[in-house]
Design a protein around this motif. Sequence first.
Motif: not given
Length: 124
Positions: A43-49, A56-60, A66-71, A105-108
């Motif tokens: 299934e599709r899974e959450f990685v980061a938001a 605010t950032t949220v990660y699995a 290891r991972f970094t989300i940015s905008r 945030y983690k809900s597709p």
Amino acid sequence: VQLQASGGGLVQAGGSLRLSCAVSTHTFGGYVKAWFRQAPGKEREFVAAISQNGGTTVYADSVKGRFTISRDNAKKMVCLQMNGLKPEDTAVYYCAVGRPILSAYKSPEMYTYWGQGTQVTVSS
């Protein structure tokens, strides 16, 4: 709203990749931006938001540290820097935008618009 993901590829375990997602919208700043992934047969899974204001950032748990989300609001882009890649990170990665509350945030299903996906393959 249109999203275009790029940056996927083949990398050895321990390597790095940077995914980018260009978001075509006049209200980029009003969306929560996220990355999800889907491996074959899973299934599709959450990685980061990242929140609308970037504060605010949220990660699995599987990618935390290891991972970094940015905008980048000026460029209307959301990026995912992936370091220390593992074979289990192999998947198609999707960017998405929506207006979920923090607890969702983690809900597709809370994300309205999705990109087409970019393949990430990590060899052992």
